[in-house]
Every structure is written in structure tokens, then in C-alpha cells.
Scaffold this motif. Structure first.
Motif, PDB file in Angstrom:
ATOM      1  N   ARG A  93     -14.886  -2.305 -14.041  1.00  0.00           N
ATOM      2  CA  ARG A  93     -14.735  -1.793 -15.403  1.00  0.00           C
ATOM      3  C   ARG A  93     -13.912  -2.773 -16.226  1.00  0.00           C
ATOM      4  O   ARG A  93     -13.044  -3.449 -15.706  1.00  0.00           O
ATOM      5  CB  ARG A  93     -14.020  -0.432 -15.376  1.00  0.00           C
ATOM      6  N   GLU A 121     -11.845  -0.592 -22.585  1.00  0.00           N
ATOM      7  CA  GLU A 121     -11.654   0.863 -22.612  1.00  0.00           C
ATOM      8  C   GLU A 121     -10.394   1.215 -23.395  1.00  0.00           C
ATOM      9  O   GLU A 121     -10.383   2.180 -24.159  1.00  0.00           O
ATOM     10  CB  GLU A 121     -11.563   1.433 -21.194  1.00  0.00           C
ATOM     11  N   THR A 175     -15.122  12.391 -15.263  1.00  0.00           N
ATOM     12  CA  THR A 175     -15.211  11.073 -15.877  1.00  0.00           C
ATOM     13  C   THR A 175     -13.873  10.370 -15.724  1.00  0.00           C
ATOM     14  O   THR A 175     -12.828  10.977 -15.911  1.00  0.00           O
ATOM     15  CB  THR A 175     -15.552  11.199 -17.376  1.00  0.00           C
ATOM     16  N   HIS A 179     -11.540   7.309 -17.215  1.00  0.00           N
ATOM     17  CA  HIS A 179     -11.428   6.478 -18.410  1.00  0.00           C
ATOM     18  C   HIS A 179      -9.969   6.119 -18.629  1.00  0.00           C
ATOM     19  O   HIS A 179      -9.074   6.845 -18.211  1.00  0.00           O
ATOM     20  CB  HIS A 179     -11.952   7.249 -19.628  1.00  0.00           C
TER      21      HIS A 179
END
Length: 97
Positions: A7, A12, A34, A36
Motif C-alpha cells: 500500500r 492514503e 477495511t 486505511h
């Protein structure tokens, strides 16, 4: 718990979905699972608000409420990691200003 390496954590963090103020943490939504990057104020997740964010342990942090765009509501998130590398990058950028 380790942070997934495939990622782009910086991207993000730059996203509006991360929030605008606070320390960056990797967190998991309790609704949809999820994962994040989210920004959270230390006062929302720990009683030690004067601690250096780099030294915080995610296992000692409490859940916090934040928007989940997948669930389309404000929901609870569990911190899985304090992103100390992003904290240090932000500090260095502030010092260069």
C-alpha cells in the motif's frame, strides 16, 4: 500487527479520507474490515496526550470514531499501527519550512 507493504501509506495519508488533524495510524473499520490510514487526535485514543506519537504502541490505543466511506457512515476503527515513519516525515517537512 504489521502494516501491509504493498500500500502507498503516504498517498492514503494525503487523501481526504484520512482526516485533517492528528497522528497517522493504520486502522481497521469494525464494520466492513477495511484497513486505511486515518488521522486521530491523541486525546481520542489515549490518556497520555503529551506522549511523543513515535513512541505510542497501537496495542495501548483505544478505538475511535471516524468516517468509513465503504460503510458510508461514521463507525468505530481499531488502530493496528502508529505510522511513526509518516510522523517523522511530517516533522522533517515542518522543520524545513
Amino acid at each position: 500487527m504489521s502494516v501491509e507493504t504493498d500500500r502507498d501509506l503516504g498517498a492514503e495519508l494525503a487523501s481526504p479520507r484520512a482526516g485533517h488533524r492528528g497522528i497517522p495510524v493504520d486502522a481497521i473499520c469494525t464494520g466492513c474490515q477495511t484497513v486505511h490510514v486515518k488521522r486521530v487526535r491523541p486525546s481520542e485514543v489515549t490518556k497520555t496526550t503529551d506522549a511523543d506519537p513515535v513512541t505510542l504502541d497501537a496495542r495501548a490505543l483505544t478505538s475511535f470514531k471516524h468516517v468509513c466511506y465503504r460503510c458510508q457512515t461514521a463507525t468505530w476503527w481499531n488502530p493496528t499501527a502508529v505510522l511513526s515513519g509518516l510522523v517523522e516525515t511530517e516533522r522533517a517537512a515542518e522543520e524545513d519550512r
